[in-house]
Design an enzyme around this catalytic site. Sequence first.
Site, PDB file in Angstrom:
ATOM      1  N   GLN A  88     -22.353 -37.808  46.685  1.00  0.00           N
ATOM      2  CA  GLN A  88     -21.134 -37.429  47.387  1.00  0.00           C
ATOM      3  C   GLN A  88     -20.272 -38.666  47.634  1.00  0.00           C
ATOM      4  O   GLN A  88     -20.384 -39.329  48.657  1.00  0.00           O
ATOM      5  CB  GLN A  88     -21.458 -36.736  48.713  1.00  0.00           C
ATOM      6  N   PHE A  89     -19.384 -38.953  46.689  1.00  0.00           N
ATOM      7  CA  PHE A  89     -18.535 -40.141  46.799  1.00  0.00           C
ATOM      8  C   PHE A  89     -17.602 -40.080  47.993  1.00  0.00           C
ATOM      9  O   PHE A  89     -17.149 -41.104  48.497  1.00  0.00           O
ATOM     10  CB  PHE A  89     -17.755 -40.386  45.499  1.00  0.00           C
ATOM     11  N   THR A  90     -17.324 -38.885  48.503  1.00  0.00           N
ATOM     12  CA  THR A  90     -16.394 -38.776  49.618  1.00  0.00           C
ATOM     13  C   THR A  90     -16.942 -39.404  50.905  1.00  0.00           C
ATOM     14  O   THR A  90     -16.192 -39.600  51.857  1.00  0.00           O
ATOM     15  CB  THR A  90     -15.984 -37.310  49.881  1.00  0.00           C
TER      16      THR A  90
END
Length: 149
Positions: A78-80
Amino acid sequence: MRIVVQRVARAQVSVGGELVSKIGPGLLVLVGVQAGDGEQDARLAAQKIANLRIFEDENGKMNRSVQDVSGEVLVVSQFTLLGDARRGNRPSFIEAARPEEADALYEEVVRHLREAGLPCGTGVFRADMQVELVNDGPVTILYDTRRLF
């Protein structure tokens, strides 16, 4: 690496309506890889995940790890988690690692967890995933490998 660890009764990941992975009691782990992260971050993250004592013992104290309770782990990229919304209302993701680097380190975390003997499911890197979970407790822990150095 920024990591969110959630103790779950169950969790699953689907992509395009198709079930990709699911677990019973254990941990849902969201992993955000930061630019500059390396193998040491992946190893430290996996060690922390495997040994984090957030499951109750016979006295009701959080004193057992996912290994101690024979739990499962579901790891989702989850890059966010690297989003920076301090300025304005649209988050910036410039701190996130490039996809090729992030994927390799995400896979390293999963590899280390499996080497520790943990049943470990995964999401699909860079896919639009639907993650469902039943948070147990709720217990949610935030962890950042950069805060160790």
